[in-house]
Design a protein around this motif. Structure first.
Motif, PDB file in Angstrom:
ATOM      1  N   ALA A  65      -3.674  -5.276   0.913  1.00  0.00           N
ATOM      2  CA  ALA A  65      -3.299  -4.410   2.034  1.00  0.00           C
ATOM      3  C   ALA A  65      -3.038  -5.226   3.293  1.00  0.00           C
ATOM      4  O   ALA A  65      -2.081  -4.960   4.028  1.00  0.00           O
ATOM      5  N   ALA A  66      -3.861  -6.239   3.525  1.00  0.00           N
ATOM      6  CA  ALA A  66      -3.649  -7.090   4.702  1.00  0.00           C
ATOM      7  C   ALA A  66      -2.356  -7.887   4.576  1.00  0.00           C
ATOM      8  O   ALA A  66      -1.588  -8.000   5.541  1.00  0.00           O
ATOM      9  N   VAL A  67      -2.081  -8.411   3.374  1.00  0.00           N
ATOM     10  CA  VAL A  67      -0.851  -9.177   3.172  1.00  0.00           C
ATOM     11  C   VAL A  67       0.364  -8.263   3.299  1.00  0.00           C
ATOM     12  O   VAL A  67       1.373  -8.631   3.900  1.00  0.00           O
ATOM     13  N   ARG A  68       0.273  -7.048   2.784  1.00  0.00           N
ATOM     14  CA  ARG A  68       1.397  -6.109   2.913  1.00  0.00           C
ATOM     15  C   ARG A  68       1.611  -5.716   4.362  1.00  0.00           C
ATOM     16  O   ARG A  68       2.754  -5.590   4.810  1.00  0.00           O
ATOM     17  N   SER A  69       0.535  -5.515   5.124  1.00  0.00           N
ATOM     18  CA  SER A  69       0.673  -5.195   6.549  1.00  0.00           C
ATOM     19  C   SER A  69       1.364  -6.329   7.301  1.00  0.00           C
ATOM     20  O   SER A  69       2.257  -6.086   8.110  1.00  0.00           O
ATOM     21  N   LEU A  70       0.945  -7.555   7.016  1.00  0.00           N
ATOM     22  CA  LEU A  70       1.619  -8.705   7.626  1.00  0.00           C
ATOM     23  C   LEU A  70       3.077  -8.778   7.191  1.00  0.00           C
ATOM     24  O   LEU A  70       3.962  -9.125   7.988  1.00  0.00           O
ATOM     25  N   ALA A 121       0.208   3.045  15.674  1.00  0.00           N
ATOM     26  CA  ALA A 121       1.201   2.406  14.813  1.00  0.00           C
ATOM     27  C   ALA A 121       0.524   1.405  13.879  1.00  0.00           C
ATOM     28  O   ALA A 121       0.817   1.376  12.675  1.00  0.00           O
ATOM     29  N   LEU A 122      -0.374   0.591  14.407  1.00  0.00           N
ATOM     30  CA  LEU A 122      -1.104  -0.363  13.568  1.00  0.00           C
ATOM     31  C   LEU A 122      -1.952   0.350  12.522  1.00  0.00           C
ATOM     32  O   LEU A 122      -2.020  -0.061  11.362  1.00  0.00           O
ATOM     33  N   PHE A 123      -2.606   1.445  12.934  1.00  0.00           N
ATOM     34  CA  PHE A 123      -3.426   2.213  12.007  1.00  0.00           C
ATOM     35  C   PHE A 123      -2.581   2.766  10.861  1.00  0.00           C
ATOM     36  O   PHE A 123      -2.967   2.679   9.694  1.00  0.00           O
ATOM     37  N   PHE A 124      -1.408   3.315  11.182  1.00  0.00           N
ATOM     38  CA  PHE A 124      -0.587   3.905  10.133  1.00  0.00           C
ATOM     39  C   PHE A 124       0.037   2.849   9.227  1.00  0.00           C
ATOM     40  O   PHE A 124       0.236   3.100   8.039  1.00  0.00           O
ATOM     41  N   VAL A 125       0.323   1.677   9.747  1.00  0.00           N
ATOM     42  CA  VAL A 125       0.820   0.595   8.900  1.00  0.00           C
ATOM     43  C   VAL A 125      -0.291   0.162   7.933  1.00  0.00           C
ATOM     44  O   VAL A 125      -0.040  -0.024   6.727  1.00  0.00           O
ATOM     45  N   LEU A 126      -1.516   0.020   8.431  1.00  0.00           N
ATOM     46  CA  LEU A 126      -2.633  -0.332   7.544  1.00  0.00           C
ATOM     47  C   LEU A 126      -2.895   0.758   6.513  1.00  0.00           C
ATOM     48  O   LEU A 126      -3.168   0.487   5.347  1.00  0.00           O
ATOM     49  N   LEU A 127      -2.821   2.023   6.949  1.00  0.00           N
ATOM     50  CA  LEU A 127      -3.036   3.137   6.027  1.00  0.00           C
ATOM     51  C   LEU A 127      -1.946   3.155   4.956  1.00  0.00           C
ATOM     52  O   LEU A 127      -2.228   3.380   3.767  1.00  0.00           O
ATOM     53  N   ASN A 128      -0.706   2.890   5.346  1.00  0.00           N
ATOM     54  CA  ASN A 128       0.391   2.826   4.384  1.00  0.00           C
ATOM     55  C   ASN A 128       0.182   1.682   3.413  1.00  0.00           C
ATOM     56  O   ASN A 128       0.490   1.803   2.230  1.00  0.00           O
ATOM     57  N   SER A 129      -0.341   0.579   3.875  1.00  0.00           N
ATOM     58  CA  SER A 129      -0.556  -0.571   3.019  1.00  0.00           C
ATOM     59  C   SER A 129      -1.674  -0.336   2.006  1.00  0.00           C
ATOM     60  O   SER A 129      -1.662  -0.911   0.925  1.00  0.00           O
ATOM     61  N   LEU A 130      -2.635   0.473   2.360  1.00  0.00           N
ATOM     62  CA  LEU A 130      -3.731   0.761   1.426  1.00  0.00           C
ATOM     63  C   LEU A 130      -3.323   1.745   0.334  1.00  0.00           C
ATOM     64  O   LEU A 130      -3.954   1.807  -0.705  1.00  0.00           O
ATOM     65  N   SER A 131      -2.288   2.520   0.595  1.00  0.00           N
ATOM     66  CA  SER A 131      -1.886   3.526  -0.415  1.00  0.00           C
ATOM     67  C   SER A 131      -0.920   2.975  -1.417  1.00  0.00           C
ATOM     68  O   SER A 131      -0.410   1.928  -1.340  1.00  0.00           O
TER      69      SER A 131
END
Length: 131
Positions: A65-70, A121-131
């Motif tokens: 999830a962290a790599v996808r967010s980056l 925006a950061l929260f939703f990017v992280l949430l998208n990456s976890l799904s």
């Protein structure tokens, strides 16, 4: 990429990611190749590395999830450079307008701050990456 790593190790996974990106570069252009590598290739390599090293799900899922967010932010940065437009600022401006409209529709009279919108925006990017 994950299958290559499962069969032959992390070197094979990195070669598959590079060759796939190069093939997409030749067929579809640099934008598609960079987006593929940032959004899918890096995450698949991180997952395959974690599974090759026998990491638990508690490590591999947050790592991917962290790599996808980056990767999402790298893709947005590359898109901004190619288009010569600040895509992140456009996204935050649109989110600010949407939140202002939602607040007006439910009868609230507050305006979201720019820092709050960036946080969302950061929260939703992280949430998208976890799904």
């Amino acid at each position: 990429i994950v299958i290559a790593c499962a069969r032959n190790g992390t070197k094979a996974a990195s070669r598959v990611a590079i060759v796939t990106s190069m093939l997409l570069f030749l067929i579809s252009g640099p934008m598609r190749a960079v987006n593929y590598f940032c959004l899918h290739g890096a995450m698949a390599y991180a997952l395959s590395w974690a599974w090759w090293n026998r990491c638990s799900w508690w490590v591999s899922v947050p790592l991917s999830a962290a790599v996808r967010s980056l990767g999402i932010f790298a893709s947005l940065t590359f898109t901004s450079l190619v288009l010569r437009e600040n895509v992140m600022q456009l996204m935050v401006t649109q989110m600010m307008g949407l939140l202002d409209q939602i607040a007006a529709n439910i009868g609230m009279s507050w305006m979201p701050t720019l820092g709050w919108v960036w946080g969302m925006a950061l929260f939703f990017v992280l949430l998208n990456s976890l799904s």
